[in-house]
Every structure is written in C-alpha cells, then in structure tokens.
Design a protein around this motif. Structure first.
Motif, PDB file in Angstrom:
ATOM      1  N   TYR A  32       0.694  -1.096   0.045  1.00  0.00           N
ATOM      2  CA  TYR A  32       0.177  -0.140   0.120  1.00  0.00           C
ATOM      3  C   TYR A  32       1.061   1.132   0.004  1.00  0.00           C
ATOM      4  O   TYR A  32       2.062   1.101   0.090  1.00  0.00           O
ATOM      5  CB  TYR A  32      -1.073  -0.091   1.282  1.00  0.00           C
ATOM      6  CG  TYR A  32      -0.344  -0.148   2.461  1.00  0.00           C
ATOM      7  CD1 TYR A  32       0.290   0.978   3.262  1.00  0.00           C
ATOM      8  CD2 TYR A  32      -0.396  -1.376   3.339  1.00  0.00           C
ATOM      9  CE1 TYR A  32       0.802   0.770   4.665  1.00  0.00           C
ATOM     10  CE2 TYR A  32       0.077  -1.606   4.505  1.00  0.00           C
ATOM     11  CZ  TYR A  32       0.625  -0.613   5.178  1.00  0.00           C
ATOM     12  OH  TYR A  32       1.085  -0.712   6.272  1.00  0.00           O
ATOM     13  N   ARG A  38      -6.831  -0.722   3.803  1.00  0.00           N
ATOM     14  CA  ARG A  38      -6.476   0.477   4.298  1.00  0.00           C
ATOM     15  C   ARG A  38      -6.717   1.477   3.147  1.00  0.00           C
ATOM     16  O   ARG A  38      -6.658   0.942   1.913  1.00  0.00           O
ATOM     17  CB  ARG A  38      -5.139   0.721   4.750  1.00  0.00           C
ATOM     18  CG  ARG A  38      -4.672  -0.272   5.779  1.00  0.00           C
ATOM     19  CD  ARG A  38      -3.033  -0.682   5.680  1.00  0.00           C
ATOM     20  NE  ARG A  38      -2.855  -1.437   6.804  1.00  0.00           N
ATOM     21  CZ  ARG A  38      -2.516  -1.579   7.894  1.00  0.00           C
ATOM     22  NH1 ARG A  38      -2.256  -0.291   8.256  1.00  0.00           N
ATOM     23  NH2 ARG A  38      -2.325  -2.479   8.652  1.00  0.00           N
ATOM     24  N   ASP A  74      -2.466   5.520   5.411  1.00  0.00           N
ATOM     25  CA  ASP A  74      -2.195   4.049   5.571  1.00  0.00           C
ATOM     26  C   ASP A  74      -2.620   3.503   6.934  1.00  0.00           C
ATOM     27  O   ASP A  74      -2.499   2.248   7.033  1.00  0.00           O
ATOM     28  CB  ASP A  74      -0.832   3.748   5.286  1.00  0.00           C
ATOM     29  CG  ASP A  74       0.198   4.483   6.060  1.00  0.00           C
ATOM     30  OD1 ASP A  74       0.165   5.689   5.961  1.00  0.00           O
ATOM     31  OD2 ASP A  74       1.002   3.991   6.813  1.00  0.00           O
ATOM     32  N   ASN A  75      -3.078   4.283   7.794  1.00  0.00           N
ATOM     33  CA  ASN A  75      -3.425   3.678   9.134  1.00  0.00           C
ATOM     34  C   ASN A  75      -4.851   3.983   9.182  1.00  0.00           C
ATOM     35  O   ASN A  75      -5.594   3.914  10.259  1.00  0.00           O
ATOM     36  CB  ASN A  75      -2.897   4.349  10.316  1.00  0.00           C
ATOM     37  CG  ASN A  75      -1.362   3.694  10.285  1.00  0.00           C
ATOM     38  OD1 ASN A  75      -1.021   2.986   9.915  1.00  0.00           O
ATOM     39  ND2 ASN A  75      -0.517   5.091  10.749  1.00  0.00           N
ATOM     40  N   ASP A  80      -3.714   0.075  13.672  1.00  0.00           N
ATOM     41  CA  ASP A  80      -2.600   0.442  14.091  1.00  0.00           C
ATOM     42  C   ASP A  80      -2.436   0.936  15.222  1.00  0.00           C
ATOM     43  O   ASP A  80      -2.246   2.516  15.220  1.00  0.00           O
ATOM     44  CB  ASP A  80      -1.939   1.085  12.578  1.00  0.00           C
ATOM     45  CG  ASP A  80      -1.639   0.174  11.656  1.00  0.00           C
ATOM     46  OD1 ASP A  80      -1.706  -1.120  11.845  1.00  0.00           O
ATOM     47  OD2 ASP A  80      -0.652   0.470  10.756  1.00  0.00           O
TER      48      ASP A  80
HETATM   49 MG    MG Z   1       0.609   1.433   9.943  1.00  0.00          MG
END
Ligand code: MG
Ligand code: AMP
Length: 518
Positions: free
Chosen positions: A96, A201, A270-271, A280
């Motif tokens: 990702y 994500r 990305d979280n 995360d």
């Molecule tokens: Mg992360």
C-alpha cells in the motif's frame, strides 16, 4: 491447506487449529494475487512464549480457550512454523501507499505484518495477521519487528476498544521472546496476532491509483464490495457507494473516539481502515486531564493529530481515498462528461461526512449528559462543559462518569465531579445550567444514572495502567496484562474490587511519554 505435525513441529491440536486457517479461499484478500502481496515466511523468533491471550478472540475464531496452554501455541503464533508452509500458501505482506502527516509518502506496505490467512467460523470470515513477524519487501529501513511494550499496548487497547463498543481490529495473543530489538533503547521482540474482517486501508487504494493501475484498483474495490457490502452491487455507482460507506463508517468511528477521549496519534491514510475500524495502535492515548489540543504522539510536533483535529483529519483522509477511487467513478455517464461528473459525485458523497458526524456527535453528547429529549441549547451545554474541563484539565473519563451522580434537585451529588475542577465556581455555574436543563427531563435520577453509566465508561486504558503491566511483563510477570485486560472487558461496570484502575493517574504518570517507536 493442512499442516503435518511432523514437519511443522506442532502438537496434534495445534496442527488441527492451523488447518482451519486458509489463505487460498475464493474471495479472500490473498486470492487477489501477486500485484497485491508478496508471500514469504516469518523470520524465526527464538524461544517464543505466551505473554497475553484473549479467550474471547479465540472463541470468535472457533479456537478452544485451552489452546494457549499448548506447548506449540507460541511456536505457531510467533510465525516460526511458517517456514515449512508450501510456497503457494506462505503468509503474505501486502503493498500500500499513503499520506503521512499530510504529505504523500509513496509506497509503504506491510513492513512487519504478515497475513496468515482467514478462518471461517459461525458464518464469519476473519483474517489473522502477525504484527512483528520480520522483514518483508516493504520494510524499507525497518527491522520488521515490534517490541514487547507496543505489542502489549496494542493487545490491551484493541480488546478494550471492542468492549467500549468501538469498531476495531482485535488481538488474539501476544507472543514474546528475548530477542533484542533496538529502538530508543534495546528492548525485546514480540508478535501480536491481530484479527479483523479485513486489513484493507485507504492507502491500498491510493497505491494503485498513484501507479495508474486502474485494473488492480477495480479488483480491490470489487473485493471489498463483494465481501462486505454486496448490496452495493445494485447501486447506480457501486464504487461511489463504497466511498459512501467509508464516509459513514469513518464518521461514526470519529464520534466514538471523540466521545471517550481517545487519540489515535498517527492518522496517516495508511492507518485508516476501509471498514472504519480502529487500526494500527502506536502512540495512541486515552486522555486523563482533558485538553482539547492533546497530542499523544510526541513526534507530532505540529499537533496535526491532536484530539480536536481527529474528525477534520478523518475528513481529509477521506478526500485522499476519494481521489484514489476516482478513476472508478462515473461508469454510468457518457464518456465526454464522465470525469467532471465523477468529481462532482465524489464531492457530494464526501459532504456526507459533516451531515453524519455532527448530528451523531450531538446525539452521543446528549446520551453522555443523560438527556433523553433534544432541546435547543444542548449543544451549548455540552460545549461549555468541555470548555471548563479544558480550562481545569479535569479528568475526561471521571468527569463524565461522576456526572451520573448529580441530583436533579440539589447539589447533594455534585462533590465527586465538582472536585475534579479547581475552579469550583465555574463548575457550579455549569451545574446550575445542567440542573435547569434536567428539569425538562421526565426520567428520575436513578434511571438517568443507569443510562449514563452505559455510555460513560469507568475504566479506560490509561497510559499508566498499560505502563504498569508492561514493566511487570518486562520482568516476565504477565499476570498484570491479563488482570488489566479483564478489567477493561467490563468498562461500564462498577467493579468495586478494581476501584484503583479507575483512579486518577499517579504523579509518576505525568512524565510518561509515548514515543512513535514501536
Ligand atoms: Mg501503519
Ligand atoms: P506506522 O505509521 O507505524 O503505521 O508505519 C508506517 C510504515 O512503516 C508501514 O509501512 C509499516 O509497515 C512500516 N513500519 C513500521 N515499523 C516498522 C518496522 N519496525 N519494520 C519495518 N517496517 C515498519
């Protein structure tokens, strides 16, 4: 996929358990193929041992709670046996990209998480992932490991969040080892087994958008729709409808976080989970003393992810997601107007965030204040409470919890909450307004208190509680991890025997800093 106990070194029951985990089932993420992931075994973890185990998460997977006592349990969930898996069934790290602290960061990916596969139990399919399982092609400069400290925090918090009613990834277990891992200081390695319906994500979509892989982007969106929102296939524009679901679930998640004073700390795209799960766990924190500008991540110098910023940041992140999905929108329009219409549609769907978030937060605040009816001025009542909490650095959790004891008639029940405010007069003024407002409610004090105690937790994972459990765990005493986990599984219950876990933080806690390193 099945494992033979001889080659994997597992006991018969662990071998049977391993056989229930599949990563080649139709419709699973792993089946999306090599554009999306790289298969590899976990790095060996010497002398693994069980640090924490959630019997509840095990039950979700259909695993027997006695399995953690199996001598080969830690061997399996450290990832050590994956080296014997056949090549086509190895664990996988996914690719990702994402925006970190508001800046495009390019390719990231699972730098230390390995998907084991999924388990189907009672009609639900859940993915298992080893966090800290070793280096992957996406590790960049990282060592692929996670430390015991952060693994215990993730384990405790994800289980606690679930019991607060907040969507989250879950944790099955923490496996520790004496293997040294270098962070600010030398710590030891651990692996958390995370469990979720999906680990997709926002950044997964951004990745294929930025690489101009519209085919892969579509496969990924189709995977999420097929698995989680099959009804959307009938929508005018299924992909736009998928964005709508992300807007809805993310807005709802922000209501939950704000309502309990939870700060995520690293809300990079990305979280952010496509399903609106908390994912995360890094430098997160539940606020003790309320500060609207609270920053739980001391690497976040600008306060981008401060408490009061979280809803706005979620909205910003949804814009990134919308951009990532843009090439898929507008399929129902003529080619000549498609691009323009797609942007307009996306903007309209994104607007839905505000329409969903603000009224939902207002509703939640009314519940937290024990108000059954909606009246003009309720907003102001809630805001002015936050203002005096902020000015007095009143404890977030205890303020709301103790508010339930206030009497409609007189100040006889004020003391517990009032004592949290240095400026007693400011509290008295607010309480007088609150009582006036309560006079318009028909519910009596006792039933209001019961209702309030169902939304205002008594127990949250305060930093110092996690820290105490971690310090003991570093000495190989894991009893506090499980004891604390048990308290946090009943956050709304009085639990008089666990009063100490609800108390204000001790003096030493104020010097605790949660670093970004994990
Ligand atoms: Mg992360
Ligand atoms: P985070 O902000 O912690 O969610 O991580 C951002 C990126 O760094 C992700 O791609 C992670 O997989 C990666 N990462 C974080 N810690 C490590 C580590 N110790 N080793 C390898 N990759 C890591």
């Amino acid at each position: 996929m099945s494992f033979s106990p001889s080659n994997a070194g597992l006991s018969a029951s662990m071998s049977a358990l391993a056989g229930t985990i599949g990563n080649q089932r139709a419709g699973s993420f792993a089946q999306l193929g090599t554009t999306f992931l790289t298969r590899l075994p976990a790095a060996p973890l010497p002398a693994p041992h069980v640090v924490g185990f959630s019997a509840e998460t095990a039950a979700l997977l259909g695993f027997d709670s006695s399995i953690a006592q199996d001598p080969t349990f830690a061997e399996f969930f450290s990832g050590n046996t994956t080296r014997d898996w056949p090549a086509q069934a190895l664990p996988y790290a996914t690719v990702y990209s994402g925006h970190q602290f508001g800046v495009w960061a390019g390719q990231l990916g699972d730098g230390r998480a390995l998907g084991l596969g999924e388990v189907e139990h009672d009609g639900t399919r859940l993915e298992l992932q080893l966090k800290g399982g070793g280096r992957t092609p996406y590790s960049r400069m990282g060592d692929g490991r996670a430390v015991l400290r952060s693994s215990i925090r993730e384990y405790l918090c994800s289980e606690a969040m679930h019991h607060l009613g907040i969507p989250t990834t879950r944790a099955l277990c923490v496996i520790g080892s004496d293997q040294p891992v270098r962070r600010e200081e030398v710590e030891t390695a651990a692996v958390v087994t995370r469990v979720a319906p999906s680990f997709v994500r926002f950044g997964h979509f951004e990745h294929f958008y930025s690489n101009d892989r519209v085919d892969a982007l579509r496969s990924l969106a189709d995977h999420v729709i097929e698995r989680f929102y099959p009804a959307l296939k009938e929508a005018d524009d299924p992909y736009l409808a998928l964005l709508g679901e992300a807007v809805r679930s993310t807005a709802d998640l922000m209501v939950e976080w704000q309502a309990v004073g939870f700060c995520h700390g690293v809300m990079n795209t990305d979280n952010m989970s496509i399903l609106g799960l908390t994912i995360d766990y890094g430098p997160f924190g539940f606020m003790d003393a309320f500060d609207a500008n609270y920053i739980c991540n001391h690497s976040d110098n600008q306060g981008r992810y401060a408490y009061r910023m979280q809803p706005q940041i979620a909205y910003w992140n949804l814009f990134c997601l919308a951009q990532g999905l843009l090439p898929l929108f507008g399929g129902r329009y003529e080619e000549s107007v498609r691009g323009e219409r797609a942007v307009q549609d996306a903007q309209r769907v994104l607007e839905g965030f505000k329409e969903r978030f603000a009224p939902a937060l207002e509703r939640r605040m009314r519940e937290k204040l024990g108000l059954e009816t909606a009246q003009p001025g309720d907003d102001q009542l809630a805001n002015s409470l936050f203002e005096i909490m902020h000015a007095n650095r009143a404890d977030f959790t205890l303020t709301f919890r103790h508010l339930a004891r206030l009497s409609k008639r007189d100040a006889s029940g004020d003391a517990p909450v009032r004592d949290l405010f240095l400026d007693r007069a400011a509290f008295d003024t607010w309480a007088a307004g609150y009582r006036t407002r309560l006079a318009h409610e028909t519910r009596d004090d006792a039933s209001r208190a019961i209702a309030m105690n169902r939304v205002n937790p008594k127990f949250v994972l305060r930093n110092h509680l996690a820290e105490t459990a971690i310090r003991k765990a570093k000495e190989k005493d894991f009893s506090e991890v499980e004891r604390l986990a048990a308290v946090l599984r009943r956050p709304f219950d009085e639990q008089p025997e666990n009063e100490a876990y609800a108390a204000l933080p001790p003096d030493w806690a104020s010097s605790l800093e949660v670093s970004c390193s994990s």
